[in-house]
Design an enzyme around this catalytic site. Structure first.
Site, PDB file in Angstrom:
ATOM      1  N   HIS A 101     -12.804  10.105 -12.992  1.00 53.03           N
ATOM      2  CA  HIS A 101     -12.705  11.258 -12.098  1.00 53.03           C
ATOM      3  C   HIS A 101     -13.282  10.976 -10.716  1.00 53.03           C
ATOM      4  CE1 HIS A 101     -13.683  15.430 -10.706  1.00 53.03           C
ATOM      5  NE2 HIS A 101     -12.579  15.742 -11.372  1.00 53.03           N
ATOM      6  N   THR A 154      -3.376  -2.719   0.260  1.00 48.58           N
ATOM      7  CA  THR A 154      -3.287  -2.675  -1.197  1.00 48.58           C
ATOM      8  C   THR A 154      -3.504  -1.250  -1.679  1.00 48.58           C
ATOM      9  OG1 THR A 154      -5.648  -3.136  -1.490  1.00 48.58           O
ATOM     10  CG2 THR A 154      -4.164  -5.020  -1.413  1.00 48.58           C
ATOM     11  N   ASP A 207     -20.269  13.165  -8.370  1.00 45.22           N
ATOM     12  CA  ASP A 207     -19.238  13.205  -9.395  1.00 45.22           C
ATOM     13  C   ASP A 207     -19.645  12.315 -10.572  1.00 45.22           C
ATOM     14  OD1 ASP A 207     -16.398  13.056 -10.568  1.00 45.22           O
ATOM     15  OD2 ASP A 207     -16.057  14.229  -8.765  1.00 45.22           O
ATOM     16  N   GLN A 209       0.833  -1.188   0.000  1.00 42.77           N
ATOM     17  CA  GLN A 209       0.000   0.000   0.000  1.00 42.77           C
ATOM     18  C   GLN A 209       0.873   1.244   0.000  1.00 42.77           C
ATOM     19  OE1 GLN A 209      -3.774   0.364   2.408  1.00 42.77           O
ATOM     20  NE2 GLN A 209      -2.395   1.560   3.680  1.00 42.77           N
ATOM     21  N   ALA A 232     -18.518  26.184  -5.066  1.00 43.76           N
ATOM     22  CA  ALA A 232     -17.529  26.423  -4.009  1.00 43.76           C
ATOM     23  C   ALA A 232     -17.700  27.808  -3.389  1.00 43.76           C
ATOM     24  CB  ALA A 232     -16.121  26.267  -4.573  1.00 43.76           C
ATOM     25  N   VAL A 248      -3.660   2.403  -2.446  1.00 43.50           N
ATOM     26  CA  VAL A 248      -3.354   3.657  -1.771  1.00 43.50           C
ATOM     27  C   VAL A 248      -4.168   3.762  -0.486  1.00 43.50           C
ATOM     28  CG1 VAL A 248      -2.749   4.883  -3.887  1.00 43.50           C
ATOM     29  CG2 VAL A 248      -5.126   4.879  -3.111  1.00 43.50           C
ATOM     30  N   SER A 280     -10.052  19.507  -8.075  1.00 42.93           N
ATOM     31  CA  SER A 280     -10.886  18.314  -7.872  1.00 42.93           C
ATOM     32  C   SER A 280     -10.185  17.307  -6.965  1.00 42.93           C
ATOM     33  CB  SER A 280     -11.191  17.642  -9.205  1.00 42.93           C
ATOM     34  OG  SER A 280     -12.143  18.359  -9.936  1.00 42.93           O
ATOM     35  N   ASN A 336     -10.396  25.432 -11.554  1.00 42.06           N
ATOM     36  CA  ASN A 336      -9.085  25.370 -12.215  1.00 42.06           C
ATOM     37  C   ASN A 336      -8.913  26.502 -13.226  1.00 42.06           C
ATOM     38  OD1 ASN A 336      -8.713  22.987 -10.773  1.00 42.06           O
ATOM     39  ND2 ASN A 336      -9.381  21.687 -12.471  1.00 42.06           N
TER      40      ASN A 336
END
Length: 595
Positions: A171, A186, A116, A86, A274, A188, A326, A262
């Site tokens: 995404h 495993t 999302d 990991q 936001a 992340v 994101s 962005n």
């Protein structure tokens, strides 16, 4: 003798190479003849399997000969495999989410909606955390969405849609992994590895979604009672229907987090939702805490988080680095889940905890808001594992005297998980005069202690005053816990002003079974009355502002009664439990417990 020499001669011919020249191979055989041939060739038989294979150490030439033996199925080098370890992405490390996880904070019991493109329905390190999902637009399989990456770049052309909310873009899955990839060895590690993820698919495979679909997703999530909504999406223009949905979710206590956008480099360019003041707006920084050049900035930015080359999950069982606000947003969403799981459930309090703990990394306020996210500090930091003491019981009863003083016995019990109790301090306060009448200190040690301490209000001749006893338990590290109990002095040391003795609370124990969505408490009580005229017993949950969140009242009679009351209230910040016992003459006794 000749046989012996011949035997060693055969071994020498086959394995005449030095030990360093031998190779280790696995040999699959077809029959006993093949097994015998492998053993004859071997300088050493390392392992024989129950199936038709064995592992031997052998000269390379002999191994080559075995490959040509018709009784041998295969000869392979005995290679190695390694665990798929990991990885802790730098964003989890730099925000000290890993320290919080090591300290036992995992976000367990908290529901995070990823609004999302969906979430991969079978990813190896997400599947265990996936809860119910919903889709405004069904996932597309092997469609001509365009391919080529997350967001506006087009879909990923997954071969099979396993749910209508499956991720056909990458995404949403990437954001989900940052927020709550499981700590399972495993892939992340996510910020809140035991939070429950809910895919709310409002964006199609090309990464776009209509205002009404997004509003519907926010509404659906709020109706499910989700605690956090993570929105790595936005637009330059505002939408009234989405704003209405934000208000709907805010009224239901949902903590909403969104990417700032962005559009950078720019100023005053934070996107919607936001920039809505009900939403926590997140800008993006890199591994060095520098502002990402693409990050939108402006006065609406509340907090910054890592968003450059962040490693996370993508369908199917894959991992990739993406950049964008994101990617910064779900760091904060996961942190919000951690704060809620830690016991701070009111949405404004969660926001305050995150912003107050943010780390100033030297950027302008319009770039970093309160600073860069620090998860461990939002949870109170790593105190080295020291747990604060707990007050298990505090009850106060009046002592009948004829010396002109009001005297009370405070019985108490305290405990400490780290077994480092140090002291118990008690204070008697006259509630009418607002004056401290007496104090006492008891030395304690170990993991548990209990006792009864006499407190005296000198010169009080039975005026019927109310008193509060405060108990503070401390440990050797300076951590403390506080609780209070109240008692009303009777006339003449036990005779009420109307000639009757008020009731007494003999037992008052609170069991806390709260979770981020509900404040739940079981109140076990026993009361008595010397005059035998009990009337009612009432248990109440009190919020920080003193209002009653829930109450249960029971009829009582005679000289004693007992029971258990179950109290519950949704999404409230309950700080005290109050028990009130009243007799037929109207005399009452009130005690409280902090929770």
């Amino acid at each position: 003798m000749a046989t012996t020499v011949g035997l060693f001669g055969t071994l020498g011919a086959v394995g005449g190479a030095s030990a360093a020249d031998l190779v280790e191979v696995n040999v699959g055989v077809r029959n006993d003849a093949g097994r015998s041939a492998a053993k004859r060739a071997a300088a050493e038989v390392k392992r024989e399997f129950a199936f038709d294979a064995l592992t031997i150490r052998v000269a390379p030439a002999a191994a080559a000969n075995l490959e040509n033996n018709p009784n041998v199925r295969y000869v392979e080098e005995n290679g190695t495999m390694e665990a798929f370890e990991q990885t802790t992405p730098y964003g989890v490390d730099i925000t000290e989410a890993d320290l919080a996880i090591d300290d036992g904070d995992t976000g367990a019991g908290v529901d995070v909606a990823v609004i999302d493109t969906g979430i991969d329905a079978q990813h190896e390190t997400l599947q265990a955390n996936l809860g119910e999902g919903w889709a405004a637009v069904d996932a597309a399989c092997t469609t001509n969405c365009g391919g080529g990456g997350p967001g506006g770049g087009g879909g990923n052309d997954i071969d099979e849609c396993l749910a209508d909310w499956d991720d056909d873009n990458d995404h949403g899955t990437h954001c989900a992994g940052t927020a709550a990839a499981a700590d399972d060895g495993t892939g992340v590690l996510g910020v809140a590895p035991e939070a429950t993820l809910h895919a709310v698919k409002v964006l199609a495979c090309d990464g776009s979604g209509s205002f009404d679909d997004i509003a519907a997703g926010i509404e659906w999530s709020a109706d499910q009672g989700h605690d956090v909504q993570s929105m790595s999406l936005g637009a330059d223009t505002e939408s009234s229907v989405v704003a209405d949905a934000l208000g709907y979710a805010a009224d239901r206590g949902v903590v909403m987090v969104a990417a700032a956008g962005n559009s950078g480099p720019c100023t005053d360019c934070v996107g919607f939702p936001a920039r809505d003041d009900r939403v926590i707006a997140v800008s993006a920084t890199d591994e060095s805490d520098a502002l990402a050049d693409f990050s939108s900035t402006g006065p609406e930015v509340d907090i910054a988080a890592p968003g450059v080359d962040t490693l996370s999950t993508v369908p199917r069982d894959e991992y990739a680095e993406f950049s964008g606000t994101s990617m910064a947003c779900p760091h904060v969403s996961g942190a919000a889940a951690q704060v809620i799981a830690d016991g701070t459930t009111e949405r404004d309090a969660v926001r305050t905890a995150l912003l107050d703990a943010a780390e100033d990394v030297g950027l302008d306020e319009s770039e970093q808001g309160s600073g860069r996210l620090n998860v461990a500090d939002a949870l109170g930091g790593d105190d080295g594992g020291n747990a604060a003491p707990e007050i298990d019981d505090l009850a106060v009863s009046e002592v009948e005297t004829d010396d002109g003083d009001a005297e009370f016995d405070a019985s108490w019990a305290v405990s400490d998980a780290d077994a480092d109790l140090d002291a118990v301090e008690l204070t008697l306060v006259d509630d009418t005069a607002g004056a401290t009448e007496d104090t006492a200190s008891e030395s304690v040690s170990g993991d548990a202690a209990s006792g009864t301490t006499r407190l005296v209000a000198a010169g009080d001749d039975g005026s019927g005053n109310g008193y509060t006893v405060e108990l503070v338990a401390t440990d050797t590290e300076g951590a403390s816990a506080t609780d209070t109990a109240t008692v009303t002095e009777t006339e003449d040391g036990g005779d009420g002003g109307d000639g009757e003795t008020p009731p007494a609370v003999d037992e008052f124990v609170v069991t806390d079974d709260s979770n981020p969505n509900w404040s739940r408490h079981a109140v076990e009580w026993a009361v008595s009355d010397a005059d035998g005229d009990l009337a009612t017993v009432t248990s109440e949950q009190l919020t920080d502002g003193g209002s009653v969140a829930d109450a249960v009242s029971s009829g009582a009679s005679g000289g004693s009664a007992s029971g258990v009351d179950d109290l519950e209230s949704r999404r409230t910040s309950v700080t005290e439990i109050r028990l009130t016992v009243v007799d037929d003459a109207g005399n009452e006794t009130v005690e409280t417990r902090s929770v």
